[in-house]
Scaffold this motif. Structure first.
Motif, PDB file in Angstrom:
ATOM      1  N   TRP A  28      57.304 -32.551 -77.990  1.00 36.25           N
ATOM      2  CA  TRP A  28      57.575 -31.139 -77.755  1.00 36.25           C
ATOM      3  C   TRP A  28      56.271 -30.336 -77.721  1.00 36.25           C
ATOM      4  N   ASP A  29      55.382 -30.605 -78.660  1.00 29.38           N
ATOM      5  CA  ASP A  29      54.103 -29.887 -78.679  1.00 29.38           C
ATOM      6  C   ASP A  29      53.312 -30.166 -77.398  1.00 29.38           C
ATOM      7  N   THR A  30      53.339 -31.404 -76.935  1.00 30.39           N
ATOM      8  CA  THR A  30      52.619 -31.761 -75.710  1.00 30.39           C
ATOM      9  C   THR A  30      53.244 -31.081 -74.498  1.00 30.39           C
ATOM     10  N   LEU A  31      54.556 -31.054 -74.453  1.00 31.18           N
ATOM     11  CA  LEU A  31      55.232 -30.397 -73.332  1.00 31.18           C
ATOM     12  C   LEU A  31      54.853 -28.920 -73.265  1.00 31.18           C
ATOM     13  N   LYS A  32      54.937 -28.241 -74.382  1.00 28.37           N
ATOM     14  CA  LYS A  32      54.583 -26.816 -74.405  1.00 28.37           C
ATOM     15  C   LYS A  32      53.136 -26.604 -73.973  1.00 28.37           C
ATOM     16  N   VAL A  35      52.517 -27.511 -70.089  1.00 28.16           N
ATOM     17  CA  VAL A  35      53.119 -26.526 -69.179  1.00 28.16           C
ATOM     18  C   VAL A  35      52.222 -25.286 -69.106  1.00 28.16           C
ATOM     19  N   ARG A  36      51.684 -24.913 -70.258  1.00 28.28           N
ATOM     20  CA  ARG A  36      50.786 -23.753 -70.289  1.00 28.28           C
ATOM     21  C   ARG A  36      49.454 -24.093 -69.616  1.00 28.28           C
ATOM     22  N   GLU A  37      48.852 -25.226 -70.001  1.00 26.03           N
ATOM     23  CA  GLU A  37      47.518 -25.568 -69.484  1.00 26.03           C
ATOM     24  C   GLU A  37      47.512 -25.828 -67.979  1.00 26.03           C
ATOM     25  N   LEU A  38      48.596 -26.358 -67.459  1.00 25.68           N
ATOM     26  CA  LEU A  38      48.669 -26.655 -66.022  1.00 25.68           C
ATOM     27  C   LEU A  38      49.074 -25.435 -65.197  1.00 25.68           C
ATOM     28  N   GLY A  39      49.269 -24.313 -65.874  1.00 29.47           N
ATOM     29  CA  GLY A  39      49.592 -23.077 -65.162  1.00 29.47           C
ATOM     30  C   GLY A  39      50.997 -23.052 -64.589  1.00 29.47           C
ATOM     31  N   LEU A  40      51.895 -23.840 -65.171  1.00 26.14           N
ATOM     32  CA  LEU A  40      53.238 -23.959 -64.602  1.00 26.14           C
ATOM     33  C   LEU A  40      54.141 -22.780 -64.954  1.00 26.14           C
ATOM     34  N   GLU A  41      53.700 -21.947 -65.902  1.00 21.93           N
ATOM     35  CA  GLU A  41      54.482 -20.766 -66.284  1.00 21.93           C
ATOM     36  C   GLU A  41      54.046 -19.522 -65.504  1.00 21.93           C
ATOM     37  N   ASP A  42      53.082 -19.690 -64.627  1.00 23.23           N
ATOM     38  CA  ASP A  42      52.532 -18.548 -63.894  1.00 23.23           C
ATOM     39  C   ASP A  42      53.581 -17.992 -62.931  1.00 23.23           C
ATOM     40  N   PRO A  43      54.005 -16.743 -63.115  1.00 24.89           N
ATOM     41  CA  PRO A  43      55.023 -16.175 -62.221  1.00 24.89           C
ATOM     42  C   PRO A  43      54.591 -16.105 -60.770  1.00 24.89           C
ATOM     43  N   GLN A  44      53.282 -16.221 -60.525  1.00 22.09           N
ATOM     44  CA  GLN A  44      52.780 -16.194 -59.146  1.00 22.09           C
ATOM     45  C   GLN A  44      52.748 -17.590 -58.519  1.00 22.09           C
ATOM     46  N   ARG A  45      53.132 -18.606 -59.276  1.00 23.05           N
ATOM     47  CA  ARG A  45      53.069 -19.985 -58.761  1.00 23.05           C
ATOM     48  C   ARG A  45      53.964 -20.121 -57.529  1.00 23.05           C
ATOM     49  N   ALA A  46      53.383 -20.574 -56.453  1.00 28.81           N
ATOM     50  CA  ALA A  46      54.109 -20.604 -55.178  1.00 28.81           C
ATOM     51  C   ALA A  46      55.350 -21.489 -55.239  1.00 28.81           C
ATOM     52  N   GLU A  47      55.268 -22.585 -55.961  1.00 32.01           N
ATOM     53  CA  GLU A  47      56.407 -23.529 -56.018  1.00 32.01           C
ATOM     54  C   GLU A  47      57.490 -23.077 -56.993  1.00 32.01           C
ATOM     55  N   GLY A  48      57.229 -22.022 -57.765  1.00 35.09           N
ATOM     56  CA  GLY A  48      58.167 -21.566 -58.781  1.00 35.09           C
ATOM     57  C   GLY A  48      57.681 -21.971 -60.158  1.00 35.09           C
ATOM     58  N   ILE A  49      58.211 -21.297 -61.156  1.00 37.02           N
ATOM     59  CA  ILE A  49      57.761 -21.579 -62.516  1.00 37.02           C
ATOM     60  C   ILE A  49      58.515 -22.777 -63.094  1.00 37.02           C
ATOM     61  N   VAL A  50      57.895 -23.358 -64.114  1.00 39.69           N
ATOM     62  CA  VAL A  50      58.510 -24.464 -64.851  1.00 39.69           C
ATOM     63  C   VAL A  50      58.830 -23.952 -66.254  1.00 39.69           C
ATOM     64  N   LEU A  51      60.093 -24.025 -66.619  1.00 40.61           N
ATOM     65  CA  LEU A  51      60.524 -23.625 -67.958  1.00 40.61           C
ATOM     66  C   LEU A  51      60.648 -24.859 -68.830  1.00 40.61           C
ATOM     67  N   ILE A  84      55.224 -37.696 -71.444  1.00 35.28           N
ATOM     68  CA  ILE A  84      55.361 -36.299 -71.019  1.00 35.28           C
ATOM     69  C   ILE A  84      54.253 -35.951 -70.019  1.00 35.28           C
ATOM     70  N   GLU A  85      53.047 -36.336 -70.331  1.00 33.67           N
ATOM     71  CA  GLU A  85      51.927 -35.989 -69.434  1.00 33.67           C
ATOM     72  C   GLU A  85      52.114 -36.649 -68.072  1.00 33.67           C
ATOM     73  N   ARG A  86      52.496 -37.922 -68.064  1.00 30.82           N
ATOM     74  CA  ARG A  86      52.679 -38.595 -66.765  1.00 30.82           C
ATOM     75  C   ARG A  86      53.857 -38.014 -65.990  1.00 30.82           C
ATOM     76  N   ILE A  87      54.943 -37.679 -66.705  1.00 31.44           N
ATOM     77  CA  ILE A  87      56.110 -37.099 -66.027  1.00 31.44           C
ATOM     78  C   ILE A  87      55.721 -35.757 -65.392  1.00 31.44           C
ATOM     79  N   LEU A  88      54.960 -34.955 -66.131  1.00 29.32           N
ATOM     80  CA  LEU A  88      54.547 -33.668 -65.567  1.00 29.32           C
ATOM     81  C   LEU A  88      53.655 -33.864 -64.339  1.00 29.32           C
ATOM     82  N   ARG A  89      52.685 -34.749 -64.468  1.00 33.24           N
ATOM     83  CA  ARG A  89      51.717 -34.898 -63.370  1.00 33.24           C
ATOM     84  C   ARG A  89      52.318 -35.632 -62.161  1.00 33.24           C
ATOM     85  N   GLU A  90      53.063 -36.706 -62.413  1.00 30.40           N
ATOM     86  CA  GLU A  90      53.535 -37.529 -61.290  1.00 30.40           C
ATOM     87  C   GLU A  90      54.873 -37.047 -60.727  1.00 30.40           C
TER      88      GLU A  90
END
Ligand code: FES
Length: 119
Positions: A28-32, A35-51, A84-90
């Motif tokens: 859970w700590d890694t997921l949080k 998601v933050r470090e990869l910029g996936l929560e950015d509302p401007q992200r063209a592909e949409g945000i990741v919750l 978690i890291e591989r699932i996010l990246r791949e």
């Protein structure tokens, strides 16, 4: 727009789901963090945000920790911080699911256009 919603059940309350609570908490700590470090929560992200949400139970209750990727319905088991890291990246970023870790694929139906009720 939301591209993915990642729901992690890493509850220590059911031993079959999460036999090692420390792995669940670290996942859970890694997921949080990622998601933050990869910029996936950015509302401007063209592909949409990741919750991301910590769930108490996703009705799988075995081979956990369990990660459900909504709305596509992919269910990963045996989640660890490294997975978690591989699932996010791949999968989430790269679009390629990691078949060896998939337990199940759930099907969700979308509401028909215009069917949402007014508040
Ligand atoms: S307790 Fe984790 S899926 Fe049910």
């Amino acid at each position: 727009m939301i591209s993915h919603h990642l729901l992690l059940c890493a509850t220590p309350s059911k031993a079959l789901c999460c036999p090692d609570p420390a792995v669940g908490a670290a996942s859970w700590d890694t997921l949080k963090r990622l998601v933050r470090e990869l910029g996936l929560e950015d509302p401007q992200r063209a592909e949409g945000i990741v919750l991301r949400t910590k769930a108490d139970c996703l009705r799988i209750c075995a081979e956990g920790p369990i990660l459900l990727i909504w709305p596509e319905g992919t269910v990963y088991g045996g989640v660890t911080p490294e997975r978690i890291e591989r699932i996010l990246r791949e999968h989430v970023l790269g679009g390629t699911p990691i078949e060896a870790w998939i337990l199940n694929r759930m099907s969700f139906s979308a509401p028909a256009a215009g069917s949402a009720s007014a508040p």
